[in-house]
Write a protein that holds these residues in place. Structure first.
Motif, mmCIF file in Angstrom:
data_model
loop_
_atom_site.group_PDB
_atom_site.id
_atom_site.type_symbol
_atom_site.label_atom_id
_atom_site.label_comp_id
_atom_site.label_asym_id
_atom_site.label_seq_id
_atom_site.Cartn_x
_atom_site.Cartn_y
_atom_site.Cartn_z
ATOM 1 N N ALA A 85 -21.105 80.060 -2.998
ATOM 2 C CA ALA A 85 -22.183 80.240 -2.033
ATOM 3 C C ALA A 85 -22.734 78.916 -1.516
ATOM 4 N N GLU A 86 -23.159 78.902 -0.259
ATOM 5 C CA GLU A 86 -23.696 77.688 0.358
ATOM 6 C C GLU A 86 -24.953 77.192 -0.335
ATOM 7 N N GLY A 87 -25.679 78.085 -0.980
ATOM 8 C CA GLY A 87 -26.904 77.691 -1.671
ATOM 9 C C GLY A 87 -26.673 77.009 -3.002
ATOM 10 N N ILE A 88 -25.406 76.837 -3.372
ATOM 11 C CA ILE A 88 -25.057 76.157 -4.620
ATOM 12 C C ILE A 88 -24.400 74.830 -4.269
ATOM 13 N N GLU A 89 -24.959 73.734 -4.760
ATOM 14 C CA GLU A 89 -24.408 72.407 -4.500
ATOM 15 C C GLU A 89 -23.423 72.049 -5.609
ATOM 16 N N VAL A 90 -22.163 71.884 -5.248
ATOM 17 C CA VAL A 90 -21.143 71.498 -6.218
ATOM 18 C C VAL A 90 -21.222 69.986 -6.410
ATOM 19 N N VAL A 91 -21.614 69.565 -7.603
ATOM 20 C CA VAL A 91 -21.838 68.139 -7.871
ATOM 21 C C VAL A 91 -20.637 67.464 -8.524
ATOM 22 N N ALA A 92 -19.693 68.259 -9.043
ATOM 23 C CA ALA A 92 -18.477 67.703 -9.641
ATOM 24 C C ALA A 92 -17.473 68.828 -9.824
ATOM 25 N N VAL A 93 -16.208 68.439 -9.965
ATOM 26 C CA VAL A 93 -15.131 69.407 -10.163
ATOM 27 C C VAL A 93 -14.245 68.919 -11.294
ATOM 28 N N THR A 94 -13.822 69.846 -12.143
ATOM 29 C CA THR A 94 -12.866 69.524 -13.200
ATOM 30 C C THR A 94 -11.958 70.714 -13.400
ATOM 31 N N GLY A 95 -11.063 70.616 -14.365
ATOM 32 C CA GLY A 95 -10.138 71.715 -14.609
ATOM 33 C C GLY A 95 -9.436 71.541 -15.930
ATOM 34 N N ASN A 96 -8.754 72.592 -16.338
ATOM 35 C CA ASN A 96 -8.005 72.560 -17.594
ATOM 36 C C ASN A 96 -6.518 72.471 -17.309
ATOM 37 N N SER A 97 -5.894 71.383 -17.767
ATOM 38 C CA SER A 97 -4.439 71.245 -17.677
ATOM 39 C C SER A 97 -3.988 71.350 -16.221
ATOM 40 N N MET A 98 -3.204 72.378 -15.865
ATOM 41 C CA MET A 98 -2.798 72.537 -14.475
ATOM 42 C C MET A 98 -4.005 72.624 -13.545
ATOM 43 N N GLY A 99 -5.146 73.021 -14.101
ATOM 44 C CA GLY A 99 -6.372 73.087 -13.315
ATOM 45 C C GLY A 99 -6.787 71.742 -12.752
ATOM 46 N N TRP A 100 -6.267 70.638 -13.337
ATOM 47 C CA TRP A 100 -6.555 69.320 -12.761
ATOM 48 C C TRP A 100 -5.976 69.213 -11.360
ATOM 49 N N TYR A 101 -4.772 69.740 -11.143
ATOM 50 C CA TYR A 101 -4.181 69.712 -9.802
ATOM 51 C C TYR A 101 -5.056 70.495 -8.820
ATOM 52 N N ILE A 102 -5.556 71.639 -9.279
ATOM 53 C CA ILE A 102 -6.413 72.460 -8.411
ATOM 54 C C ILE A 102 -7.716 71.723 -8.131
ATOM 55 N N ALA A 103 -8.260 71.073 -9.155
ATOM 56 C CA ALA A 103 -9.500 70.314 -8.976
ATOM 57 C C ALA A 103 -9.332 69.220 -7.927
ATOM 58 N N LEU A 104 -8.167 68.590 -7.887
ATOM 59 C CA LEU A 104 -7.918 67.555 -6.876
ATOM 60 C C LEU A 104 -8.069 68.110 -5.473
ATOM 61 N N ALA A 105 -7.589 69.333 -5.263
ATOM 62 C CA ALA A 105 -7.717 69.955 -3.947
ATOM 63 C C ALA A 105 -9.139 70.463 -3.713
ATOM 64 N N ALA A 106 -9.717 71.100 -4.722
ATOM 65 C CA ALA A 106 -11.082 71.614 -4.587
ATOM 66 C C ALA A 106 -12.080 70.482 -4.372
ATOM 67 N N GLY A 107 -11.764 69.299 -4.921
ATOM 68 C CA GLY A 107 -12.642 68.142 -4.777
ATOM 69 C C GLY A 107 -12.310 67.259 -3.586
ATOM 70 N N GLY A 108 -11.259 67.622 -2.836
ATOM 71 C CA GLY A 108 -10.960 66.918 -1.594
ATOM 72 C C GLY A 108 -10.017 65.737 -1.696
ATOM 73 N N ALA A 109 -9.488 65.423 -2.892
ATOM 74 C CA ALA A 109 -8.567 64.298 -3.025
ATOM 75 C C ALA A 109 -7.168 64.651 -2.527
ATOM 76 N N LEU A 110 -6.855 65.936 -2.505
ATOM 77 C CA LEU A 110 -5.625 66.448 -1.914
ATOM 78 C C LEU A 110 -5.991 67.519 -0.894
ATOM 79 N N SER A 111 -5.240 67.605 0.185
ATOM 80 C CA SER A 111 -5.437 68.711 1.122
ATOM 81 C C SER A 111 -5.006 70.004 0.437
ATOM 82 N N PRO A 112 -5.461 71.165 0.915
ATOM 83 C CA PRO A 112 -5.010 72.416 0.310
ATOM 84 C C PRO A 112 -3.494 72.541 0.274
ATOM 85 N N GLN A 113 -2.837 72.082 1.344
ATOM 86 C CA GLN A 113 -1.378 72.191 1.417
ATOM 87 C C GLN A 113 -0.706 71.218 0.447
#
Length: 344
Positions: A85-113
């Motif tokens: 939701a827009e009313g929630i400010e995401v201040v950091a992103v992390t992940g577990n194992s393969m979730g690190w790759y997802i975190a990179l995209a969710a955090g903007g270091a990689l494009s979704p593609q």
């Protein structure tokens, strides 16, 4: 009032039979994004993500494969991160194992593609080579009270087994109150023989899981670096917390080092998810910890990691549950009863 949140992306083993159809149920409006992923899969001659998610039947033998599970989990998790939701400010992103790759995209270091390319490539390489395996064993009991001595003893036995002829065994993931161990068949069998069955299911083997986060994966890491260039990696838009508890800050990240970590250390060395969560709590003090789907099993490891840190005075499961019941702060988007707390 704006609330702050750390978003946590899950790894392998989270897209199971109940999750079949997750993309279609929760993200019908994001089909253009998923069809872009389908196009990348088509280039490699692989089945479309939308078709996999839309299938009428789930089988463990198929859906636990790295080249099937990884892209499905990525698509579901990234879409969930985009749905916060827009009313929630995401201040950091992390992940577990393969979730690190997802975190990179969710955090903007990689494009979704590009994030999808990383996940699909690494998941396929892991499956094709399938070096070693993994098992899970807890060091805390039902109350989640910290048993540091038990953890030390278990890790000492892992080292003993690893030093034995023909055996390879190491700590793969430090996962809250669980140890995820990885190694070759001889090492895994030696641990199983040396430790009693507890809670009726541990030690528990993980199907179609290789010896992730150990030196056995060096060939996979090398091939990943050969296929995935550093130019894909950019400055993150949000702070990223990796599997050592290190924070990669927007505007101050060495993108070459980020690439080297992601396709080097992150693949071949222990992933300390517990430390990542404790760093998130201590450095960002969020109002919420939001675990994206699919599935909801990672929530327990997040809660245990906070208990092990005595976060807000939570020293055991009962203390965690009391605070969670009073005002939910750990939200699993894969749970229907919690999802709306994150999406609004």
């Amino acid at each position: 009032m704006t609330r702050t949140a750390v978003v946590i992306c899950p790894g392998r083993g989270t897209y199971n039979k109940p999750e079949l159809g997750y993309l279609h149920r929760h993200h019908a409006q994001r089909m253009d994004l998923f069809r872009g992923f389908d196009a990348i899969r088509a280039e490699a001659g692989q089945e479309a993500v939308t078709a996999l998610d839309g299938a009428s039947r789930y089988t463990v033998s198929k859906y636990s494969r790295g080249d099937v599970a990884s892209p499905l989990i990525y698509a579901a998790s990234l879409a969930d991160a985009q749905a916060v939701a827009e009313g929630i400010e995401v201040v950091a992103v992390t992940g577990n194992s393969m979730g690190w790759y997802i975190a990179l995209a969710a955090g903007g270091a990689l494009s979704p593609q590009d994030g999808f390319r990383v996940v699909n490539t690494m998941g396929t390489l892991m499956q094709d080579q399938l070096i070693g395996g993994q098992l899970v064993y807890p060091f805390v009991g039902d109350t989640w009270e910290n048993d540091a001595a038990q953890k030390v003893d278990l890790l000492a036995d892992v080292a003993r087994i690893n030093a034995s002829d023909g055996c390879n065994l190491a700590l793969s993931i430090d996962l809250g109150g669980m140890l995820v161990l990885a190694g070759n068949e001889a090492g895994l069998k030696a641990f199983e023989a040396a430790h009693p069955t507890i809670q009726d299911r541990f030690p528990m083997r993980l199907p179609n899981h290789a010896a992730f986060h150990t030196a056995l994966q060096a060939p996979v890491a090398a091939e990943g670096r050969a296929r995935l260039g550093a130019e894909m990696f950019g400055q993150p838009e949000r702070p990223l917390i990796d599997g050592r508890g290190k924070i990669w800050w927007p505007g101050a990240t060495d993108t070459q080092a980020l690439w080297e970590y992601t396709l080097g250390h992150q693949v071949t060395e222990t992933y300390d998810f517990t430390r990542a969560i404790q760093t998130a709590a201590r450095e960002f003090a969020p109002d919420l910890f939001i675990v994206t789907g699919p599935g909801a099993t990672l929530g327990g490891a997040v809660a245990q990691s906070l208990v092990l840190a005595d976060w807000h005075g939570m020293s055991d499961k009962a203390a965690f549950q009391a605070q969670q019941d009073a005002q939910p702060f750990l939200i699993a988007m894969g749970r229907d009863d919690q999802r709306a707390l994150a999406t609004g």
